[in-house]
Design a protein around this motif. Structure first.
Motif, PDB file in Angstrom:
ATOM      1  N   CYS A 431      31.411  32.853  48.695  1.00 41.40           N
ATOM      2  CA  CYS A 431      31.300  33.551  47.411  1.00 41.40           C
ATOM      3  C   CYS A 431      29.912  33.320  46.829  1.00 41.40           C
ATOM      4  N   VAL A 456      32.076  38.380  47.676  1.00 45.51           N
ATOM      5  CA  VAL A 456      33.036  37.500  48.345  1.00 45.51           C
ATOM      6  C   VAL A 456      33.301  38.016  49.752  1.00 45.51           C
ATOM      7  N   VAL A 553      39.928  32.739  44.520  1.00 45.14           N
ATOM      8  CA  VAL A 553      38.703  32.884  43.740  1.00 45.14           C
ATOM      9  C   VAL A 553      39.109  33.469  42.392  1.00 45.14           C
TER      10      VAL A 553
END
Length: 656
Positions: A431, A456, A553
């Motif tokens: 990321c 990402v 995430v």
């Protein structure tokens, strides 16, 4: 539709971004161009020239067989006249028209170089399509094929094309004498063509014993000495100009001015490499492909210095070392670097066939020249360029810099000067978080309005993708889209970009970002937080958290300020399919024959729609390379914010 970068308004905006010294230099350039129109510089006569910057014995033999096989396959395609430039397939390279654009069918006008409206696609055609073959990097591929095989067909084709180009493009006539970066890269190509053809009986007759070649080489260097990129334009262009000038002055040092050109170019190269590079080693343009271009040019310049026995300031090698370590630090598990800022597929030196990994090649060269560190990723694959450069460049450890050199003991995750942070998780979760400056210099030519954007990947696959660049000139709506805030994984207010554009390579107001916190010390959870002021009086703050155990995430966007319209965008990679229901999207893709999936939980306060391949206006596209685009899914949430409000997105990966 033509990019209107020649209007009075554009020139006024461009002028406003220059300082007094740059303005004075450009006035001098204009006077010089006018003088050269009526009184062209005259090249001096040269006798007794000899080429001595040859490859050491055994260099070609060190090329790995599979890399040589790819090279020869590419050379054979070129011999058949076939090539691809920026998504346009060509079958006319057996006997090219150097001024023809196959994309639009137009042919660039003739005349004095500085009179040609090269930015006007309606008159000239797509200038990138015209310029790219004339960088002669496909000729370095053919020359390398000769060096590897000894087959004189490749050498004869190179000689025929060079003679054709020189005859069609006399000094200061036409579009190939307009841009310094083109002249610089072309000179570097000629140096390597001559080097790789050494041993062919016709090499000397093509170059040092050829008055036409000598005239061309002299005029290229004279041009570069007279018209350097200045001030707000001193980005990767000036590095290419000085690297090409330096390489030619070292390898073709046959003229009365060669020593001066060499010394001036080396001073400029040292200064510009430092100016274009953060101390952390990342390129200041924050455009990853230009990091690669500048690194390639710098390594090629050092190779020429070492081949000619010219002492190079220690800072040159130190900058290239830092750039190489930075590249090793930011790539994902498949050796792919971030997709950030502009990218036009520009290379400094090409001697490899199709399918060669550019970034693996650069890391392999870095290992050969500087030595890898224990935390570097393993480099897979082979290339032709690394053994050739390594044969010329003295290993860094033996050079002796006269100063202490500190290299990272562990893999850096945060580059504070560049505002770039890479968070990593299990199973190749990667990321990138962007909290850096808006580009380089006052015009930030290759920047995008991408403050606080995220990118990402999972095992090298773009999941939340940076869409790329696609084009520069000629298609203004597409140029605006691909560098817009809406065209990135970040938040837009009131339908406006965070930074204000003044043209296709000009930003008149730059959003200022600052990273507030980074914590990558906990192996279980990594955190990043930053904000920017591009929407004054409102402030956009973003927090990103990567949790290893849950493989999630989490992105939290906070907007503080008056009531504003919000658009939050998430661009999916072209391999990712999305099933959107309300505020949840199930994402699926295939990697190495395996089905992969993730769930994207989107902020319920916004209304979400999926867009794909829309053209009026553009939305839902991914550009895998310059001149190429393909449909991809973009999820856009719309709504309003008032006072202080948060929008939370969670991307959770399933399975492997």
């Amino acid at each position: 539709m033509t990019v209107n970068s020649g209007s009075a308004g554009w020139y006024l905006r461009r002028l406003s971004r220059m300082g007094p010294r740059e303005v004075g230099g450009r006035v001098g350039d204009a006077v010089r161009r006018r003088r050269w129109r009526s009184t062209r510089p005259v090249a001096p006569g040269v006798t007794g020239a000899r080429f001595t910057a040859v490859l050491p014995a055994g260099a070609v033999a060190a090329v790995p067989p599979d890399a040589a096989k790819r090279l020869v396959a590419e050379a054979d395609r070129l011999m058949a006249g076939r090539a691809e430039f920026f998504g346009v397939l060509r079958d006319d390279l057996a006997d090219p028209d150097w001024w023809h654009d196959p994309k639009t069918g137009r042919r660039a006008p003739e005349g004095y170089a500085f009179d040609v409206p090269y930015r006007d696609e309606d008159v000239t055609g797509d200038i990138k399509q015209i310029w790219e073959p004339s960088r002669h990097q496909y000729l370095t591929v053919l020359a390398a094929a000769y060096a590897v095989t000894g087959d004189e067909r490749y050498a004869e084709r190179v000689a025929g094309h060079l003679r054709s180009w020189w005859a069609s493009n006399p000094p200061l006539r036409g579009v190939h004498w307009v841009s310094g970066i083109e002249l610089g890269i072309r000179l570097l190509s000629w140096v390597w063509v001559r080097r790789l053809l050494d041993g062919w009986p016709g090499a000397a007759a093509l170059f040092e014993d050829n008055p036409v070649a000598l005239k061309q080489i002299w005029h290229h260097q004279r041009w570069l000495a007279a018209f350097p990129s200045r001030g707000s334009s001193a980005n990767n262009h000036v590095v290419a100009e000085t690297a090409g000038q330096f390489a030619a002055a070292c390898a073709f040092g046959w003229f009365p001015s060669s020593a001066r050109w060499r010394d001036d170019a080396l001073r400029s190269l040292e200064r510009q490499l430092r100016a274009n590079t953060f101390l952390s080693g990342l390129n200041r343009e924050l455009a990853t492909e230009y990091h690669g271009l500048v690194l390639e040019l710098g390594l090629a310049a050092v190779a020429e210095a070492d081949a000619a026995g010219v002492a190079v300031p220690p800072t040159v090698r130190l900058v290239l070392l830092r750039m190489t370590d930075a590249l090793a630090a930011v790539v994902d598990d498949r050796l792919r670097p971030p997709r950030q800022g502009d990218a036009d597929d520009g290379h400094g030196l090409v001697v490899d066939g199709a399918g060669t990994d550019r970034w693996a090649s650069l890391l392999a060269t870095g290992d050969a020249v500087f030595g890898s560190l224990p935390w570097w990723p393993a480099v897979t694959g082979t290339d032709v360029r690394t053994p050739l450069l390594a044969a010329l460049i003295r290993p860094y450890a033996k050079e002796g810099t006269g100063q202490a050199v500190s290299r990272p003991a562990s893999r850096p995750a945060h580059f504070s000067d560049a505002g770039l942070t890479v968070l990593r998780g299990p199973a190749g979760i990667w990321c990138r978080c962007d909290g850096g400056p808006h580009g380089f210099l006052s015009i930030a030519a290759h920047a995008h309005a991408d403050a606080l954007s995220v990118e990402v990947r999972h095992d090298g696959v773009d999941v939340l993708a940076d869409p790329g660049t696609f084009c520069y000139h000629g298609q203004p709506a597409w140029r605006r889209y691909f560098r817009s805030t809406l065209g990135h994984n970040t938040l837009e207010l009131d339908g406006a970009d965070q930074s204000v554009s003044g043209g296709p390579f000009l930003w008149t107001r730059h959003a200022r970002s600052r990273v507030l916190s980074v914590d990558v010390s906990d192996e279980g959870v990594s955190r990043w937080c930053a904000e920017h002021d591009g929407y004054g009086p409102s402030v956009h703050r973003r927090r990103v958290e990567l949790t290893a155990a849950s493989r999630e995430v989490r992105v939290v966007d906070e907007v503080r300020g008056p009531r504003r319209a919000v658009r939050l965008s998430y661009h999916l990679g072209p391999a990712v399919a999305a099933d959107l229901v309300d505020d949840r999207a199930v994402l699926t893709w295939t990697r190495d024959g395996e089905e992969r999936s993730a769930v994207l939980d989107l902020p319920g306060e916004l209304s979400w729609r999926a867009h794909r391949g829309e053209t009026n206006p553009p939305l839902g596209w991914y550009s895998p390379g310059f001149g190429r685009k393909e449909p991809a899914t973009t999820l856009v949430g719309t709504g309003f914010t008032d006072g202080a409000r948060e929008f939370t997105t969670v991307l959770g990966f399933r399975g492997r």
